[in-house]
Scaffold this active site. Sequence first.
Site, PDB file in Angstrom:
ATOM      1  N   LYS A  71       7.977  -9.127  -5.148  1.00  0.00           N
ATOM      2  CA  LYS A  71       9.063 -10.092  -5.320  1.00  0.00           C
ATOM      3  C   LYS A  71       9.277 -10.935  -4.073  1.00  0.00           C
ATOM      4  O   LYS A  71       9.254 -12.182  -4.144  1.00  0.00           O
ATOM      5  CB  LYS A  71      10.359  -9.356  -5.673  1.00  0.00           C
ATOM      6  CG  LYS A  71      11.588 -10.270  -5.736  1.00  0.00           C
ATOM      7  CD  LYS A  71      12.845  -9.470  -6.042  1.00  0.00           C
ATOM      8  CE  LYS A  71      14.078 -10.373  -6.036  1.00  0.00           C
ATOM      9  NZ  LYS A  71      15.309  -9.604  -6.385  1.00  0.00           N
ATOM     10  N   ASN A  85       0.801  -1.222   0.000  1.00  0.00           N
ATOM     11  CA  ASN A  85       0.000   0.000   0.000  1.00  0.00           C
ATOM     12  C   ASN A  85       0.836   1.274   0.000  1.00  0.00           C
ATOM     13  O   ASN A  85       0.359   2.330  -0.422  1.00  0.00           O
ATOM     14  CB  ASN A  85      -0.912  -0.008   1.238  1.00  0.00           C
ATOM     15  CG  ASN A  85      -1.579   1.322   1.490  1.00  0.00           C
ATOM     16  OD1 ASN A  85      -2.571   1.671   0.854  1.00  0.00           O
ATOM     17  ND2 ASN A  85      -1.044   2.089   2.429  1.00  0.00           N
ATOM     18  N   LYS A 120       1.879   4.741 -10.940  1.00  0.00           N
ATOM     19  CA  LYS A 120       0.679   3.938 -10.732  1.00  0.00           C
ATOM     20  C   LYS A 120       0.312   3.138 -11.978  1.00  0.00           C
ATOM     21  O   LYS A 120      -0.231   2.029 -11.875  1.00  0.00           O
ATOM     22  CB  LYS A 120      -0.475   4.839 -10.290  1.00  0.00           C
ATOM     23  CG  LYS A 120      -0.255   5.485  -8.921  1.00  0.00           C
ATOM     24  CD  LYS A 120      -0.053   4.457  -7.821  1.00  0.00           C
ATOM     25  CE  LYS A 120       0.076   5.096  -6.451  1.00  0.00           C
ATOM     26  NZ  LYS A 120       0.185   4.119  -5.355  1.00  0.00           N
ATOM     27  N   TYR A 128       3.626  10.587 -10.219  1.00  0.00           N
ATOM     28  CA  TYR A 128       2.666   9.731  -9.518  1.00  0.00           C
ATOM     29  C   TYR A 128       1.866   8.881 -10.506  1.00  0.00           C
ATOM     30  O   TYR A 128       1.736   7.666 -10.341  1.00  0.00           O
ATOM     31  CB  TYR A 128       1.726  10.606  -8.692  1.00  0.00           C
ATOM     32  CG  TYR A 128       0.638   9.846  -7.966  1.00  0.00           C
ATOM     33  CD1 TYR A 128       0.899   9.233  -6.746  1.00  0.00           C
ATOM     34  CD2 TYR A 128      -0.650   9.767  -8.474  1.00  0.00           C
ATOM     35  CE1 TYR A 128      -0.092   8.547  -6.066  1.00  0.00           C
ATOM     36  CE2 TYR A 128      -1.647   9.093  -7.807  1.00  0.00           C
ATOM     37  CZ  TYR A 128      -1.364   8.479  -6.599  1.00  0.00           C
ATOM     38  OH  TYR A 128      -2.358   7.800  -5.933  1.00  0.00           O
TER      39      TYR A 128
END
Length: 255
Positions: free
Chosen positions: A125, A92, A160, A156
Site C-alpha cells: 500500500k 520480505n 502465504k 503460515y
Amino acid sequence: MSSNSNRVAIVTGAGKGSGKIIALRLADDGLDVAVNDVQSNAFALAELVGEIKAKGRSSSAHVADVSVDGEVKGMVDEVVRTYGKVDAMVANAGVASYDPIVELDVQEWDRIMNINARGTFLCYKYAGLQMMKQGTGGRIVGASSVLEGKACLSAYTASKFAIRGLTQSAALEFGPHNGITVNAYGPGAVDTEMMGAEYPEVPREEIINRFKKMSPLGLVGMPDDIASLVSFLVSKDSQFITGQTISINGGTFFD
C-alpha cells in the site's frame, strides 16, 4: 525506469536470512538500499548498513513492525525524506508457526497473519502510493511460499496464500500507473535459520538431506538463489511480468 545507480530499494525483514542476502544483492546490482527489521534485530541491521556502504552504496536502517500501519507509513516516509524516492519495495518480512490446527490458539494465528499478510499489504500500500505519486513506475515484490498446504503450518500457509491473491490484485491496481509491477517469490526449502524449526529433535544435516532427496536436482535452496530471483524482479528486465508468484523450489513442487 532510472538506472540502478539512481534507484532506491526498501527490503523488510533484512536483519538475517534471505532478507539480508537480498539487500546485499541489490547493493551489488547498484541500488541504494534501506533495510528494515524489528527492534530485536536493530544491531544486525546496523551491521548490514555497514556492509552495504562498504560496497559503495548508500544505506540506512529503519526499525519498524510491518504489522503496524503507522510504522510502515512512517518507514516509507522516512526513506523518501532520506533518498527522495522509492523505486522498489521488497516485502520480505515473515514468521512461521509450527502448531497443528487443533493446538493453534487464535493469538498465534493472528500474529502470523498480521506479520505475513497484513505486513505485506501495508508495504504494498504505502510503496504503491509513493510510486504513484512519483509517476516513474516501480517494482513491488512480496514473499509467498511453496503453494501447497503443509501440516502444522496452517497459519503460515494461509498467510502465504493470501500474499499470492494480494499480489494479483495489487498488480491490476498499480500497473496502469506508469508500469508499476507487483510480483512475489514462492520459495521451497531454503537453508536459513527457519529450516527445520518444526523438527527440533532432528539433526539439521538430516533435514537438509531430506529436502535434497525431494528435489530432482538433488539440491536445497540457498538465500543467494532467492536473491537472484528478486534481483530480476526488481530490474527493468522484468517489465512485462506482473501479478505472478514465481516458484523457486528445486522442482519439489510444480504450479
